[in-house]
Design an enzyme around this catalytic site. Structure first.
Site, PDB file in Angstrom:
ATOM      1  N   PRO A  62      -0.351  15.793   6.643  1.00  0.00           N
ATOM      2  CG  PRO A  62      -0.880  17.626   5.328  1.00  0.00           C
ATOM      3  CD  PRO A  62       0.192  17.069   6.290  1.00  0.00           C
ATOM      4  CB  VAL A  86       1.595   0.020   5.050  1.00  0.00           C
ATOM      5  CG1 VAL A  86       0.101  -0.440   5.547  1.00  0.00           C
ATOM      6  CG2 VAL A  86       2.155   1.194   6.150  1.00  0.00           C
ATOM      7  CG  LEU A 107      -1.826  -0.829   1.257  1.00  0.00           C
ATOM      8  CD1 LEU A 107      -2.678  -0.908   2.522  1.00  0.00           C
ATOM      9  CD2 LEU A 107      -3.135  -0.667   0.221  1.00  0.00           C
ATOM     10  CG  MET A 145      10.435   4.410  11.230  1.00  0.00           C
ATOM     11  SD  MET A 145       9.533   4.622  12.883  1.00  0.00           S
ATOM     12  CE  MET A 145       9.314   2.930  13.321  1.00  0.00           C
ATOM     13  CG  ASN A 196       1.838   9.871   8.961  1.00  0.00           C
ATOM     14  OD1 ASN A 196       1.793   9.065   8.086  1.00  0.00           O
ATOM     15  ND2 ASN A 196       2.720  10.624   9.833  1.00  0.00           N
ATOM     16  CE1 TYR A 254      -6.782  -0.682   2.768  1.00  0.00           C
ATOM     17  CE2 TYR A 254      -8.375  -1.834   2.024  1.00  0.00           C
ATOM     18  CZ  TYR A 254      -7.683  -0.924   1.697  1.00  0.00           C
ATOM     19  OH  TYR A 254      -7.492  -0.507   0.550  1.00  0.00           O
ATOM     20  CB  VAL A 255      -8.303   3.441   7.036  1.00  0.00           C
ATOM     21  CG1 VAL A 255      -9.287   4.580   6.697  1.00  0.00           C
ATOM     22  CG2 VAL A 255      -7.857   3.229   8.578  1.00  0.00           C
ATOM     23  CG  ASP A 294       5.920  11.904  11.287  1.00  0.00           C
ATOM     24  OD1 ASP A 294       6.206  13.032  10.689  1.00  0.00           O
ATOM     25  OD2 ASP A 294       6.152  10.431  10.513  1.00  0.00           O
TER      26      ASP A 294
END
Lengths: 333, 248
Positions: A150, A40, A32, A37, A152, A105-106, A147
């Site tokens: 936008p 996803v 995704l 870090m 995130n 999962y959004v 952190d």
């Protein structure tokens, strides 16, 4: 020893970094996103038969700061139960030692993509207030995000707002709360060595000056308030934060909105809102056309704001007066 | 459990490898330093040879002498103990030392002494020269050194996997990996089903075997990286360098 061609070399590189969920209950669907870090992935939870987002470290490693940080991230989010904070379902290790955690999962858009399709400042401010509320909840439990940007923040299919990626979050102190437990104290102890003073974590345009200087010990809720101010700046201007005030970039921005943004983004942390909740309250007042704490109005502005808020009442009174004058005039003649 | 499909031991966790060779190169114990040196030599001699051939335009005999003399000199004078992970990656440090060494040797113009400490090593210079000659580099010497280091690290990992597979009786698994993930010949057309036919297996078994072999390959790569990096930071840097992954 056989020669490995360039094409096979690239293939082996991909193999070495790809996620192997073979020993877990998850089956990889596709990647995704990839961040500083971790990466996803969208995956199937074969036991519960649902799709989940799984974050794993980009770099395979068996020990170290990143692994500890990933576990901590999952533990922090797992204890923050709020509709605006993405819930964690599971934490585990891949066969090669990399840590992963599975989260909801959004489905929806990132805030920057959402803003590109929604020009209404009012609508954007409502979303922003929901972000502030989620962050305020974390603050109330002694957690700062560190952190906020936008990228995130997600807007779900039904307009719900979700704050993601608590990867560099920090626990400030133990708070008395339903989610607080002995684990908080343990986390505090682990945290001391987790990010050393002088280490810069976060995203340049959106991080507070003290965070950019690596003054980890100075960070508190007001550092997040700065980042929220930077997100507000983006929502008001469609541009990443710069030294120009929002009104100079977008003349449609009201003086009150401009002042809220500048207060949140003050260089001195003491001059900012003390918490995200305070910032949220000012945004709420701005939306309700009430006076905001960040801006002192003159009389004309007060009248103008009152008139704007009560324009239907004023129209009714004016209509009534016109009618009275009309009837008075016609009855005399 | 089928030993051919189960790797990684209890809970599929891989053991943390021994202390890095870079750290052990600082030991006061000669035997420990010798073993550390062997690891460093094994990991870098081939990229060093090819780099000397390209950057310093040395002929194959000179490059062979320079490579051996460089490592012998580094071991004799314990140069690798000076490495500071805070300043650069080990790869960059080694290349800088090499440039300095070759420049000095060229200035002196003397016949090089082939390294006494290396005499127990069989370095396959013929193979290295063939590779250099048949795969003409179109990169800068520095990029070429890096590319060849990556290739060499993966080659070492493949060989280590081959050895381990032989020892553990995972022959078919390695053959499948070699055929599907390493061979260039028919990489684009090969499917799990066709591979299954070739090896007398069904596609699911091919899938499982390949997944296990790849998992083991990842493990070996990580072990190799751990062996030659001194700190977590350097491990991350080298992992990024080897695997091409950006890490904040």
């Amino acid at each position: 020893m056989k020669w490995i061609s360039d094409a096979r070399l690239d293939h082996l590189r991909e193999l070495a970094i790809s996620a192997d969920f073979g020993a877990t209950k998850y089956r990889l669907i596709n990647e995704l996103a990839s961040g500083g870090m971790g990466t996803v992935y969208l995956a199937d939870d074969t036991e519960l038969n649902r799709q989940v987002a799984i974050k794993i470290l980009n770099t395979p490693e068996l020990t170290g700061d990143l692994k500890r940080r990933m576990v901590r991230e999952a533990q922090i989010i797992a204890r923050l139960e709020h509709p605006g904070i993405v819930p964690v379902h599971d934490v585990g290790s891949l066969p090669d030692g990399r840590v992963f955690y599975a989260m909801k999962y959004v489905r929806g858009s990132r805030l920057d993509d959402y803003a590109a399709k929604n020009e209404s400042i009012r609508d954007r401010l409502r979303k922003f207030q929901a972000v502030c509320d989620a962050v305020a909840f974390a603050h109330a439990h002694g957690v700062i995000h560190r952190d906020l940007k936008p990228q995130n923040i997600m807007i779900g299919s039904f307009g719900e707002v979700l704050v993601l990626d608590w990867g560099v979050a920090k626990i400030l102190r133990r708070r008395e709360s339903p989610v607080a437990s002995e684990a908080d104290t343990l986390m505090l102890n682990n945290n001391q060595a987790d990010t050393s003073h002088g280490t810069v974590v976060g995203t340049r345009n959106y991080m507070s000056p003290e965070q950019a200087r690596g003054e980890i010990n100075q960070l508190d809720e007001r550092s997040d308030v700065y980042s929220l101010g930077a997100v507000l700046y983006f929502l008001l201007t469609d541009q990443a934060p710069s030294s120009a005030r929002p009104r100079a970039v977008n003349p449609k921005v009201t003086k009150a909105a401009d002042a809220i943004c500048l207060k949140a983004m003050s260089q001195e942390s003491a001059a900012r809102y003390a918490t995200a909740a305070e910032l949220s309250r000012d945004i709420g007042k701005l939306l309700d056309a009430e006076p905001v704490s960040a801006y002192r109005e003159n009389v004309l502005e007060k009248v103008g704001r009152w008139a704007g808020k009560n324009r239907f009442l004023i129209l009714l009174v004016l209509a009534y007066l016109v009618m009275r004058i009309f009837f008075a005039f016609t009855s005399r003649s | 459990m089928d030993p051919d499909t189960d790797i990684g031991g209890v809970q599929h966790r891989f053991p943390v490898t021994n202390q890095s060779a870079i750290v052990r190169a600082r030991s006061s114990d000669h035997a420990v330093r010798q073993r550390a040196f062997d690891t460093i030599l094994t990991s870098y001699w081939k990229p060093v040879y090819k780099y000397v051939r390209l950057k310093w335009q040395a002929n194959n005999e000179d490059a062979k002498d320079l490579t051996q003399a460089f490592f012998a000199n580094a071991f004799e004078k314990n140069h690798f103990a000076d490495y500071d992970a805070g300043k650069a990656s080990f790869q960059t440090f080694l290349r800088t030392c090499l440039d300095g060494f070759v420049a000095n040797e060229r200035k002196k113009g003397k016949r090089l002494k082939r390294g006494g400490e290396l005499e127990h090593f069989q370095l396959d210079f013929v193979n290295a020269e063939n590779e250099f000659a048949s795969h003409a580099p179109d990169l800068t010497p520095e990029d070429y050194f890096h590319r060849e280091w990556v290739r060499w690290m993966f080659s070492l990992a493949v060989e280590a996997l081959r050895e381990r597979s032989k020892k553990e009786g995972w022959g078919i698994r390695f053959q499948l990996f070699e055929r599907y993930d390493l061979a260039d010949d028919d990489a684009a057309t090969l499917s799990y089903a066709s591979l299954g036919q070739e090896f007398g297996l069904d596609a699911t078994t091919v899938n499982n075997y390949l997944a296990a072999a790849r998992r083991d390959f990842r493990r070996v790569v990580i072990e190799k990286l751990r062996e030659i990096t001194a700190t977590e930071e350097e491990f991350r840097n080298e992992a990024r360098s080897l695997l091409g992954v950006e890490v904040k």
